[in-house]
Design a protein around this motif. Structure first.
Motif, PDB file in Angstrom:
ATOM      1  N   THR A 164       0.844  -1.184   0.000  1.00 14.86           N
ATOM      2  CA  THR A 164       0.000   0.000   0.000  1.00 14.86           C
ATOM      3  C   THR A 164       0.884   1.240   0.000  1.00 14.86           C
ATOM      4  N   TYR A 187       0.888   5.782  -0.579  1.00 14.84           N
ATOM      5  CA  TYR A 187       0.044   6.935  -0.311  1.00 14.84           C
ATOM      6  C   TYR A 187       0.619   8.200  -0.944  1.00 14.84           C
ATOM      7  N   ASP A 229       0.315  11.097   0.545  1.00 16.75           N
ATOM      8  CA  ASP A 229       0.493  12.064   1.632  1.00 16.75           C
ATOM      9  C   ASP A 229       1.125  11.371   2.835  1.00 16.75           C
ATOM     10  N   ALA A 274       0.302  11.511   5.923  1.00 13.15           N
ATOM     11  CA  ALA A 274      -0.685  11.038   6.895  1.00 13.15           C
ATOM     12  C   ALA A 274      -1.294   9.705   6.461  1.00 13.15           C
ATOM     13  N   CYS A 275      -0.916   9.248   5.274  1.00 10.07           N
ATOM     14  CA  CYS A 275      -1.382   7.956   4.735  1.00 10.07           C
ATOM     15  C   CYS A 275      -2.904   7.906   4.596  1.00 10.07           C
ATOM     16  N   GLN A 276      -3.457   8.989   4.051  1.00  7.37           N
ATOM     17  CA  GLN A 276      -4.885   9.069   3.795  1.00  7.37           C
ATOM     18  C   GLN A 276      -5.219   8.876   2.315  1.00  7.37           C
ATOM     19  N   GLU A 277      -4.255   9.210   1.428  1.00  6.45           N
ATOM     20  CA  GLU A 277      -4.494   9.167  -0.016  1.00  6.45           C
ATOM     21  C   GLU A 277      -3.930   7.871  -0.596  1.00  6.45           C
ATOM     22  N   GLU A 278      -4.603   6.790  -0.289  1.00  9.06           N
ATOM     23  CA  GLU A 278      -4.131   5.461  -0.686  1.00  9.06           C
ATOM     24  C   GLU A 278      -4.102   5.287  -2.201  1.00  9.06           C
ATOM     25  N   GLN A 283      -2.008   6.575  -4.339  1.00 10.34           N
ATOM     26  CA  GLN A 283      -1.701   7.787  -5.094  1.00 10.34           C
ATOM     27  C   GLN A 283      -0.240   8.194  -4.914  1.00 10.34           C
ATOM     28  N   TYR A 320       2.153  11.954  -5.110  1.00 10.07           N
ATOM     29  CA  TYR A 320       1.965  13.396  -5.078  1.00 10.07           C
ATOM     30  C   TYR A 320       2.812  14.053  -6.153  1.00 10.07           C
TER      31      TYR A 320
END
Length: 125
Positions: free
Chosen positions: A83, A85, A87, A89-93, A95, A97
């Motif tokens: 997995t 992310y 971001d 904070a590991c909220q945008e799985e 993806q 940036y």
């Protein structure tokens, strides 16, 4: 002599497994043990010296890679079912940036077996 980072200790529950995990993602090799450390040497000769520790807080490690290295590492992450992310904070799985401050910079975050937050990023312009 200019000041340079020589090595850093990376706490791990299983140093060899953790070193192998990161080395495979980054296309590196695990070096022979040095005392009780399991080292991974980066291109600038800094070593990540994995050491067995039972309890620790996860840390953040960021690795600057070329565009081609980023694509290869991201493919290994995806192929490995890891997995990732867009971001910290590991909220945008699932993806990556794209930085507005550094034009063209791409990056992504993923967790290693010890829950350390690893980041790969490109230089941008």
């Amino acid at each position: 002599m200019a000041v340079e980072l020589n090595h850093t200790i990376v706490p791990a529950h299983d140093p060899q497994t953790s070193a192998k995990f990161l080395a495979e993602i980054l296309g590196l090799t695990v070096d022979p043990p040095v005392a009780h450390f399991t080292p991974v040497t980066l291109a600038n000769q800094v070593t990540l010296d994995y050491d067995h520790v039972d309890a620790f807080e996860p840390h953040h490690y960021a690795f600057m890679v070329s565009e081609q290295e980023f694509d290869a590492a991201l493919a290994r992450i995806q192929d490995g079912g890891i997995t990732y992310y867009g971001d910290p904070a590991c909220q945008e799985e699932g993806q990556i940036y794209r930085s507005k401050s550094y034009k063209g910079r791409r990056g992504t975050y993923f967790r290693d077996p010890n829950r350390h937050l690893m980041e790969i990023l490109t230089p941008g312009t």
